[in-house]
Motif scaffolding. Structure first.
Motif, short mmCIF file in Angstrom:
data_model
loop_
_atom_site.label_atom_id
_atom_site.label_comp_id
_atom_site.label_asym_id
_atom_site.label_seq_id
_atom_site.Cartn_x
_atom_site.Cartn_y
_atom_site.Cartn_z
N ASP A 142 15.73 43.09 -16.22
CA ASP A 142 16.02 44.49 -16.45
C ASP A 142 15.07 45.35 -15.66
O ASP A 142 15.41 46.40 -15.15
CB ASP A 142 15.87 44.81 -17.94
CG ASP A 142 17.23 45.03 -18.58
OD1 ASP A 142 18.21 45.03 -17.81
OD2 ASP A 142 17.29 45.16 -19.80
N LYS A 143 13.83 44.89 -15.63
CA LYS A 143 12.79 45.63 -14.95
C LYS A 143 12.06 44.61 -14.11
O LYS A 143 11.53 43.64 -14.63
CB LYS A 143 11.86 46.22 -16.01
CG LYS A 143 11.24 47.52 -15.60
CD LYS A 143 10.42 48.09 -16.73
CE LYS A 143 9.03 48.36 -16.19
NZ LYS A 143 8.01 48.39 -17.21
N LYS B 173 18.39 37.32 -14.53
CA LYS B 173 18.48 38.75 -14.28
C LYS B 173 17.31 39.41 -14.99
O LYS B 173 16.96 39.04 -16.11
CB LYS B 173 19.78 39.30 -14.89
CG LYS B 173 21.01 38.94 -14.11
CD LYS B 173 22.18 39.80 -14.58
CE LYS B 173 23.43 39.64 -13.77
NZ LYS B 173 23.62 38.37 -13.06
N THR C 20 7.84 42.47 -17.40
CA THR C 20 9.17 42.02 -17.00
C THR C 20 10.07 41.82 -18.21
O THR C 20 9.66 41.24 -19.20
CB THR C 20 9.06 40.69 -16.24
OG1 THR C 20 8.06 40.83 -15.25
CG2 THR C 20 10.37 40.30 -15.61
N VAL C 21 11.29 42.31 -18.11
CA VAL C 21 12.25 42.07 -19.18
C VAL C 21 13.33 41.14 -18.65
O VAL C 21 14.15 41.52 -17.83
CB VAL C 21 12.87 43.39 -19.69
CG1 VAL C 21 13.83 43.11 -20.83
CG2 VAL C 21 11.77 44.36 -20.12
N SER D 64 16.05 46.91 -11.37
CA SER D 64 16.45 45.61 -11.91
C SER D 64 16.46 44.59 -10.77
O SER D 64 16.44 44.95 -9.60
CB SER D 64 17.85 45.72 -12.53
OG SER D 64 18.76 46.16 -11.55
N ASP E 117 17.45 40.17 -9.65
CA ASP E 117 18.08 38.91 -10.01
C ASP E 117 17.69 37.84 -9.01
O ASP E 117 17.27 38.14 -7.89
CB ASP E 117 19.60 39.05 -10.08
CG ASP E 117 20.18 39.50 -8.77
OD1 ASP E 117 20.37 38.63 -7.88
OD2 ASP E 117 20.44 40.70 -8.60
N LYS F 152 16.61 39.41 -18.82
CA LYS F 152 17.83 39.72 -19.56
C LYS F 152 18.65 38.47 -19.81
O LYS F 152 19.33 38.33 -20.81
CB LYS F 152 18.67 40.69 -18.72
CG LYS F 152 19.24 41.83 -19.54
CD LYS F 152 19.80 42.89 -18.65
CE LYS F 152 21.31 42.96 -18.73
NZ LYS F 152 21.84 43.91 -17.75
N SER G 161 15.79 35.42 -23.95
CA SER G 161 14.67 36.11 -23.30
C SER G 161 13.47 36.21 -24.23
O SER G 161 12.33 36.26 -23.79
CB SER G 161 15.10 37.49 -22.85
OG SER G 161 15.70 38.17 -23.92
#
Ligand code: FRU
Length: 482
Positions: free
Chosen positions: A366-367, A364, A468-469, A424, A426, A471, A338
């Motif tokens: 996280d945020k 995916k 955006t994180v 979250s 995906d 994952k 990431s």
């Protein structure tokens, strides 16, 4: 046969040659998945309908078989289903054989031309050699048309609690349920839907089946409609409710779509797979199905999808996931750290995976914030898809994705709502030579879209909003099924 023509799907079933529309008669029997489909062997546009046939041992690799059902004096062979008559209720099985029984619509083109109302009737045929050859029942039709122009696409299931067969039939603007002890004699049970769901077009290709969630059984009713889909043309809606062997009841208020994209129609599930429900759709849209720019064949199926249920704030919703069998096509997956995206907010994925070629992409977040994925070539053709946070919806933009002059409605942007408020997120994409299937939020929002680049896309870029994180990001090149 090489299946290597330009735009030929490598992960999806398509007929070796000529025209295909709806998947039909899907039944699993003695280790084989049967797939029949609306087929015109005389051309690459819709014509007098036959049932084409293909089989698979693993849901993924398909073998083309001879045509199973030909038109006859009662008409063309329109859509329908097939069952394994395990108890031989029909009596078609001799010496302990389990007959496969196909239930389909006979569409009489003469009656239609003469302006009659009763030119669609339900008939049956059986096979006692594992689906290789079929015999039409001498007493056809088994459900006679009471005077309804659109009266077709029977989907039959065994209703164990009542020890009887249930036929779910599309009857113009509603569903009519019939029951039978033997697949030959049918009695009308009830109707559903005149005042429910979307009615932008005629109702077609229904399916009814149970699915369990947390120990409770719900009944799912699929209904395809054409036109009136959420992004124009044909699409498939669903209802969640209860079925007692006689009537289907649903208190669902909103119209729901199994797939919001433009290119998933007339899908139904395989029979005889136990509690597992595997769905397959026709990957096209009646708006342009006869015009898409392929030469030797026209149209294909979606990937098989496992259906499930989820409870979102008290509402029971349907989910779709690419069937796990597809994983066996996956080459060595590439996981991308990431941190590589975090630096600039954009990532050239083609530094990690070789294109052109078919692949899956999964990530995916996280945020969840806005993101986009762009596939393009050096001809200026580009497909963009992703999620827009401000609008809280997913999109697939094929405005400049490639050839589109064959139909004025093809180029454009399709949208789909995000159906969860989870922070979250995906996404899973299945990308083939001329299609993308998008599964977001654990299969809650699904979109399927065709595209026809003049030259295969060679580049793939992911852009994420800085908030955006990411994952986990995994790409897998996929081997061809052919
Ligand atoms: C749906 C449909 C069905 C019909 C078949 C004819 O795409 O219109 O209602 O049985 O196609 O090919």
């Amino acid at each position: 046969l090489k299946y290597n023509e330009h735009h030929r799907p490598q992960l999806h079933f398509s007929p070796a040659a000529k025209w295909m529309n709806d998947p039909n008669g899907m039944v699993y029997f003695q280790g084989t998945y049967h797939l029949f489909y609306q087929h015109f062997p005389g051309g690459t546009t819709w014509g007098p309908m036959h049932w084409g046939h293909a089989t698979s041992k693993d849901l993924v690799h398909w073998q083309q078989k001879p045509i199973a059902l030909y038109p006859d004096s009662l008409g063309y062979i329109f859509s329908g289903s097939a069952v394994a008559d395990v108890n031989n209720t029909s009596g078609f099985g001799k010496k302990g054989q389990v007959p496969l029984v196909a239930i389909f619509t006979h569409h009489d083109p003469k009656g239609e031309k003469e302006g009659k109302e009763n030119f669609q009737n339900q008939s049956i045929a059986y096979s006692v050699d594992n689906g290789n050859t079929w015999t039409k029942y001498a007493g056809n039709p088994v459900v006679k048309n009471p005077g309804i122009r659109d009266f077709r696409d029977p989907k039959v299931m065994w209703f164990a609690a009542g020890k009887k067969w249930i036929m779910t039939l599309a009857t113009k603007d509603r569903i009519t349920f019939y029951s039978s002890p033997d697949l030959k004699n049918w009695k009308k049970e009830s109707e559903f839907g005149e005042q429910r769901g979307a009615h932008g077009g005629v109702w077609e290709c229904p399916d009814l089946f149970p699915l369990a969630l947390n120990g409770k059984t719900y009944w799912v009713l699929l209904v395809s409609i054409n036109p009136g889909g959420p992004n124009g043309g044909s699409a498939t809606q669903y209802f969640i409710g209860q079925f007692d062997g006689h009537t289907f009841k649903s208190d669902q208020q909103q119209t729901r779509w199994i797939d919001y994209g433009p290119d998933n129609y007339a899908g139904i599930t395989w029979s005889n797979t136990g509690s597992r429900k595997i769905f397959l759709g026709w990957m096209s849209n009646w708006n342009y199905a006869n015009e898409v720019p392929t030469d030797t064949w026209r149209n294909s199926a979606t990937v098989p999808r496992d259906l499930g249920l989820v409870n979102i704030k008290g509402q029971i919703l349907l989910t779709s996931h690419p069937s796990p069998e597809l994983n066996k096509l996956a080459g060595k997956p590439v996981a991308i750290a990431s941190s590589e995206i975090a630096k600039t907010g954009s990532l050239k994925v083609t530094n990690h995976i070789k294109l052109p070629g078919q692949y899956t992409l999964e990530f995916k977040l996280d945020k969840i914030d806005s993101y986009s994925i762009e596939m393009f070539n050096d001809q200026g053709e580009k497909l963009i898809l992703g999620y827009n946070k401000a609008e809280d919806r997913y999109f697939i933009d094929r405005t400049h994705a490639g050839l589109s002059g064959f139909n004025p409605g093809f180029a454009g942007i399709a949208y789909a709502p995000r159906l969860t408020a989870a922070s979250s997120g995906d996404l899973k994409l299945v990308v083939d030579a001329s299609s993308v299937e998008l599964f977001a939020d654990q299969g809650l929002t699904v979109m399927t879209s065709l595209f026809f680049p003049a030259k295969p896309y060679q580049q793939l870029i992911i852009k994420v909003n800085k908030e955006t994180v990411v994952k986990r990001l995994v790409l897998a090149p996929m081997k061809s099924i052919w």
